[in-house]
Every structure is written in C-alpha cells, then in structure tokens.
Design a protein around this motif. Structure first.
Motif, PDB file in Angstrom:
ATOM      1  N   UNK A  76       0.802  -1.219   0.000  1.00  0.00           N
ATOM      2  CA  UNK A  76       0.000   0.000   0.000  1.00  0.00           C
ATOM      3  C   UNK A  76       0.840   1.277   0.000  1.00  0.00           C
ATOM      4  N   UNK A  77       2.175   1.154  -0.037  1.00  0.00           N
ATOM      5  CA  UNK A  77       3.027   2.338  -0.140  1.00  0.00           C
ATOM      6  C   UNK A  77       2.852   2.973  -1.517  1.00  0.00           C
ATOM      7  N   UNK A  78       2.942   4.299  -1.586  1.00  0.00           N
ATOM      8  CA  UNK A  78       2.829   5.014  -2.860  1.00  0.00           C
ATOM      9  C   UNK A  78       4.209   5.050  -3.518  1.00  0.00           C
ATOM     10  N   UNK A  79       4.525   3.993  -4.250  1.00  0.00           N
ATOM     11  CA  UNK A  79       5.851   3.870  -4.865  1.00  0.00           C
ATOM     12  C   UNK A  79       5.961   4.750  -6.104  1.00  0.00           C
ATOM     13  N   UNK A  80       4.850   4.883  -6.859  1.00  0.00           N
ATOM     14  CA  UNK A  80       4.903   5.654  -8.095  1.00  0.00           C
ATOM     15  C   UNK A  80       5.130   7.142  -7.851  1.00  0.00           C
ATOM     16  N   UNK A  81       4.786   7.620  -6.645  1.00  0.00           N
ATOM     17  CA  UNK A  81       4.983   9.042  -6.339  1.00  0.00           C
ATOM     18  C   UNK A  81       6.390   9.348  -5.827  1.00  0.00           C
ATOM     19  N   UNK A  82       7.196   8.308  -5.690  1.00  0.00           N
ATOM     20  CA  UNK A  82       8.547   8.479  -5.140  1.00  0.00           C
ATOM     21  C   UNK A  82       9.435   9.165  -6.174  1.00  0.00           C
ATOM     22  N   UNK A  83       9.968  10.323  -5.813  1.00  0.00           N
ATOM     23  CA  UNK A  83      10.811  11.075  -6.745  1.00  0.00           C
ATOM     24  C   UNK A  83      12.235  10.510  -6.753  1.00  0.00           C
ATOM     25  N   UNK A  84      12.970  10.699  -7.841  1.00  0.00           N
ATOM     26  CA  UNK A  84      14.372  10.263  -7.865  1.00  0.00           C
ATOM     27  C   UNK A  84      15.152  10.875  -6.699  1.00  0.00           C
ATOM     28  N   UNK A  85      16.004  10.054  -6.075  1.00  0.00           N
ATOM     29  CA  UNK A  85      16.783  10.530  -4.944  1.00  0.00           C
ATOM     30  C   UNK A  85      16.047  10.483  -3.618  1.00  0.00           C
ATOM     31  N   UNK A  86      14.897   9.786  -3.591  1.00  0.00           N
ATOM     32  CA  UNK A  86      14.121   9.666  -2.350  1.00  0.00           C
ATOM     33  C   UNK A  86      13.797   8.199  -2.086  1.00  0.00           C
ATOM     34  N   UNK A  87      13.620   7.858  -0.805  1.00  0.00           N
ATOM     35  CA  UNK A  87      13.201   6.507  -0.450  1.00  0.00           C
ATOM     36  C   UNK A  87      12.103   6.565   0.601  1.00  0.00           C
ATOM     37  N   UNK A 248      -0.515   2.701   9.628  1.00  0.00           N
ATOM     38  CA  UNK A 248      -1.362   3.304   8.579  1.00  0.00           C
ATOM     39  C   UNK A 248      -0.620   4.444   7.883  1.00  0.00           C
ATOM     40  N   UNK A 249       0.268   5.129   8.609  1.00  0.00           N
ATOM     41  CA  UNK A 249       1.028   6.245   8.017  1.00  0.00           C
ATOM     42  C   UNK A 249       1.874   5.809   6.824  1.00  0.00           C
ATOM     43  N   UNK A 250       2.207   4.517   6.732  1.00  0.00           N
ATOM     44  CA  UNK A 250       3.044   4.033   5.632  1.00  0.00           C
ATOM     45  C   UNK A 250       2.217   3.755   4.367  1.00  0.00           C
ATOM     46  N   UNK A 251       0.902   3.901   4.456  1.00  0.00           N
ATOM     47  CA  UNK A 251       0.010   3.610   3.338  1.00  0.00           C
ATOM     48  C   UNK A 251      -0.359   4.911   2.639  1.00  0.00           C
ATOM     49  N   UNK A 252      -0.059   5.011   1.344  1.00  0.00           N
ATOM     50  CA  UNK A 252      -0.305   6.252   0.604  1.00  0.00           C
ATOM     51  C   UNK A 252      -1.785   6.594   0.538  1.00  0.00           C
ATOM     52  N   UNK A 253      -2.089   7.889   0.536  1.00  0.00           N
ATOM     53  CA  UNK A 253      -3.490   8.338   0.463  1.00  0.00           C
ATOM     54  C   UNK A 253      -4.157   7.851  -0.831  1.00  0.00           C
ATOM     55  N   UNK A 258      -7.824   3.820  -3.861  1.00  0.00           N
ATOM     56  CA  UNK A 258      -7.965   2.826  -4.933  1.00  0.00           C
ATOM     57  C   UNK A 258      -8.186   1.414  -4.393  1.00  0.00           C
ATOM     58  N   UNK A 259      -7.569   1.081  -3.257  1.00  0.00           N
ATOM     59  CA  UNK A 259      -7.665  -0.253  -2.666  1.00  0.00           C
ATOM     60  C   UNK A 259      -7.360  -1.349  -3.697  1.00  0.00           C
ATOM     61  N   UNK A 260      -6.261  -1.174  -4.432  1.00  0.00           N
ATOM     62  CA  UNK A 260      -5.941  -2.080  -5.534  1.00  0.00           C
ATOM     63  C   UNK A 260      -4.684  -2.902  -5.272  1.00  0.00           C
ATOM     64  N   UNK A 261      -4.417  -3.210  -3.997  1.00  0.00           N
ATOM     65  CA  UNK A 261      -3.257  -4.019  -3.638  1.00  0.00           C
ATOM     66  C   UNK A 261      -3.713  -5.313  -2.973  1.00  0.00           C
ATOM     67  N   UNK A 262      -2.855  -6.316  -2.994  1.00  0.00           N
ATOM     68  CA  UNK A 262      -3.138  -7.598  -2.337  1.00  0.00           C
ATOM     69  C   UNK A 262      -3.429  -7.351  -0.848  1.00  0.00           C
ATOM     70  N   UNK A 263      -4.506  -7.943  -0.339  1.00  0.00           N
ATOM     71  CA  UNK A 263      -4.854  -7.781   1.074  1.00  0.00           C
ATOM     72  C   UNK A 263      -5.623  -6.515   1.386  1.00  0.00           C
ATOM     73  N   UNK A 264      -6.064  -5.800   0.352  1.00  0.00           N
ATOM     74  CA  UNK A 264      -6.722  -4.503   0.568  1.00  0.00           C
ATOM     75  C   UNK A 264      -7.998  -4.616   1.399  1.00  0.00           C
ATOM     76  N   UNK A 265      -8.810  -5.655   1.147  1.00  0.00           N
ATOM     77  CA  UNK A 265     -10.104  -5.744   1.841  1.00  0.00           C
ATOM     78  C   UNK A 265      -9.964  -5.899   3.362  1.00  0.00           C
ATOM     79  N   UNK A 266      -9.131  -6.827   3.854  1.00  0.00           N
ATOM     80  CA  UNK A 266      -8.958  -6.919   5.312  1.00  0.00           C
ATOM     81  C   UNK A 266      -8.385  -5.636   5.927  1.00  0.00           C
TER      82      UNK A 266
END
Length: 360
Positions: A76-87, A248-253, A258-266
C-alpha cells in the motif's frame, strides 16, 4: 540446530579482529556486541557515532518500465509518487492483509532499490517476482554489503547535503557507494550500500573517523526499541494487519482510495471498523524489564502480549512495545505484566520513548 552452517558477511573477519562476540542471527554469524558492551555502544550512538554491519539484509534492484506500478500490487506504499533521490518505508502484504515483510524502497532514477529483512529475503524476492509483468526484472544484489553509520556526529563526518530519506551515489574515501540518510536507531545517520569486496576498506575508514565506534546487534535492538521502531518476527508477522500495527502512516493516500493491492479488503475493514487490538508503547513501573511474549493483563484477565521489551539505556528505565485490546490502548492506561509469575504494574505510553533526531 547445532550443525547449522551460518553464513558470514564480508566484514566477519573484521568483527572478530575487533573482539565482536558472534551469535547466530537470521542464518548469519553476526556480532551481538564488542568489548565495550551493549550499554556503551548504545549510549555512544546517541552521543556521537556508531557503525553497524547490516550486510545480512537483502538488497535488490527492480528495473524496467512499470516497476513501481508492479511493486504496488503487493504494497500500500505510494511507490509511483517516489521522486528520484528519495526513499520510503513500505509493507509487503498477503491476501489476509498480513505483513509478509517491511522494507525500504528507493528511486535511483531508472531503477528502484529495495532493502528487505534478512530473515525474509527468501520469501520476499520470489513473491515480488511472481507479480512482475514482462519487461520488469528483480535483480538481487548478494554481492553488496550494507553498513549503517548512526549518530548525531555523522553529518559532520560525512556531509551529503541530503535530508532525511534522501538517497544517492557518492564516494567515501574514494570508494563508490549508494548512501541514504536513514537508519534504524532514531538518530540521524547513513545507510551505505557498497560492493562486497570494498566493504572492509570502507568499514576501516569509517572506524578511523573521530568518535566512531563499532556496535552490534544488541545496541541496534535497544536503540530501535527506544525509537519505537518495529522488528519483523517480533512486532510484525504474516498475521499482523497494518492497522493494528499502527502503520497506517506508511500507506499512501492514493492507495487508500484505490484499494488495488493484495490484502486490501482486510486492511480496509480494519480501518473502517477498528482492529481488535493495537500496537502500543508500554512503560513497566520499577526496574524489571518485560521481554517478548510477556502476558499483558488487566483486572486479572490477559488482554495482550509484549512483542519487544528490554532496558532502555537512554531512557534509564525498562521500555516495551506490544499489542493490547483496543479499549485499553489509550496513553496512560494502567496494565499489569506477568513477569516470573508476578503481576508488575505498567502503563501504556507514547512512542518513541526517545525523541527521533532525523534531519528533516
């Protein structure tokens, strides 16, 4: 098993030369402490700078068009929003919404770099590979070591210009590395990925810098506990939901819409209706530490369990984390801990127990 053959990191010889007491950990022989002792190593990290070998961790690169979107199928982390040079920090989930592992992911521009837990890399890497589309590849990096230089004096010893969670390629003493301004101690510092054959030269250089001392797994554990940071296998496992783990803070807004990741429903169900239990900080009263698996009680009934506990050298008192029934999770709630068949008083306390000093 007595005949278990332990793996060694590229720094094993150096650890022994420095008097490191080697113990089995996640299939590796690792130094739990050096002659100065865990307490001295812990306090030195808080005051100056300490060097840890974390080469047992799993490092890998994810390369190819759509790598970030592919990884998001499992996290559920927002990986696509991660800018170059950031983790950032993320969680790999299973179908039940349980945590398969926690990990770090960095955008190195053209490729993602992953760092996963040593005890879970044999699970994580095949899991990630199972969701990759054509053209995206996972490349494990077993030929790289990982060093963590942690403490308030690190920024003066190795200026990088990066802020907290920044990452990039640089040279230290002429050795090319990938360094991130991050760590597992609550202190400012660097985690440094380096080619295995240059790891010892780098470690010797870092230990030659003023105020740097080696530190082992013992201090690493007490530092992360004071910082309120989870240890996989203790505080997190495949039956732990991110909501009850207070992550929950580690899960992107965007991901929580979207709730489109494995395990989203639970995960969504726990977020909407509240989990049955919550991870909290716990401060035992008195001087007796409460270790992992200590029962937490209220009114004579068992209401939870300690998952990490020990003495906090910087706090000067025992500290612990664990899961308790949600109605007992508010700061200040009185509890009892069943230690050596005695009920010891304790209370729910905010974490971190020791303030973080990241370079924000």
């Amino acid at each position: 098993m007595a005949d278990e053959v332990l793996l060694e990191t590229p720094l094993a010889g150096l650890h022994r030369e420095l008097g490191g007491r080697m113990v089995p950990f996640a299939g590796y022989a690792m130094p739990v402490q050096y002659p100065a002792g865990i307490m001295a190593e812990h306090l030195h990290c808080r005051a100056r700078a300490a060097l840890f070998d974390v080469s047992h961790m799993g490092q890998a690169e994810l390369v190819g068009e759509g790598a970030a979107a592919a990884l998001e199928r499992l996290t559920p982390a927002d990986v696509q929003a991660l800018k170059p040079g950031r983790q950032r920090y993320g969680l790999l989930l299973n179908e039940r919404g349980g945590i398969v592992d926690d990990f770090m992911v960095a955008n190195l521009g053209g490729r993602l770099m992953l760092v996963v837990n040593a005890s879970r890399k044999h699970v994580d890497f095949p899991l990630i590979e199972s969701v990759l589309p054509a053209g995206v590849r996972l490349r494990p990096l077993p030929d790289r070591a990982l060093l963590a230089l942690q403490g308030p004096e690190v920024a003066g010893l190795i200026p990088t210009g990066m802020s907290f969670m920044g990452i990039g390629a640089l040279e230290i003493a002429g050795i090319p590395v990938i360094a991130s301004r991050s760590g597992y101690t609550g202190e400012d510092g660097l985690e440094i990925s380096v080619a295995a054959e240059q790891a010892e030269a780098l470690a010797r250089h870092l230990l030659s810098l003023p105020g740097v001392m080696p530190a082992g797994l013992g201090a690493r554990d007490s530092l992360r506990l004071e910082a309120g940071l989870c240890l996989y296998g203790n505080d997190l496992d495949e039956d732990t939901n991110p909501v009850e783990a207070a992550l929950v803070w580690s899960m992107g807004k965007r991901r929580r819409m979207a709730w489109d990741f494995v395990g989203a429903e639970p995960v969504r169900e726990a977020l909407d209706n509240g989990p049955k239990r919550l991870r909290v900080g716990i401060r035992p009263e008195g001087r007796q530490p409460a270790r992992a698996h200590t029962a937490v009680e209220s009114g004579g009934a068992t209401v939870g369990e300690i998952t990490s506990g020990g003495f906090g050298p910087s706090v000067g008192a025992p500290v612990a984390m664990g899961y308790v029934r949600r109605d007992l999770a508010a700061d200040g709630t009185s509890l009892e801990l069943r230690v050596r068949d005695k009920a010891l008083p304790a209370r729910v306390a905010p974490t971190p127990f020791q303030p973080h000093r990241y370079a924000r």
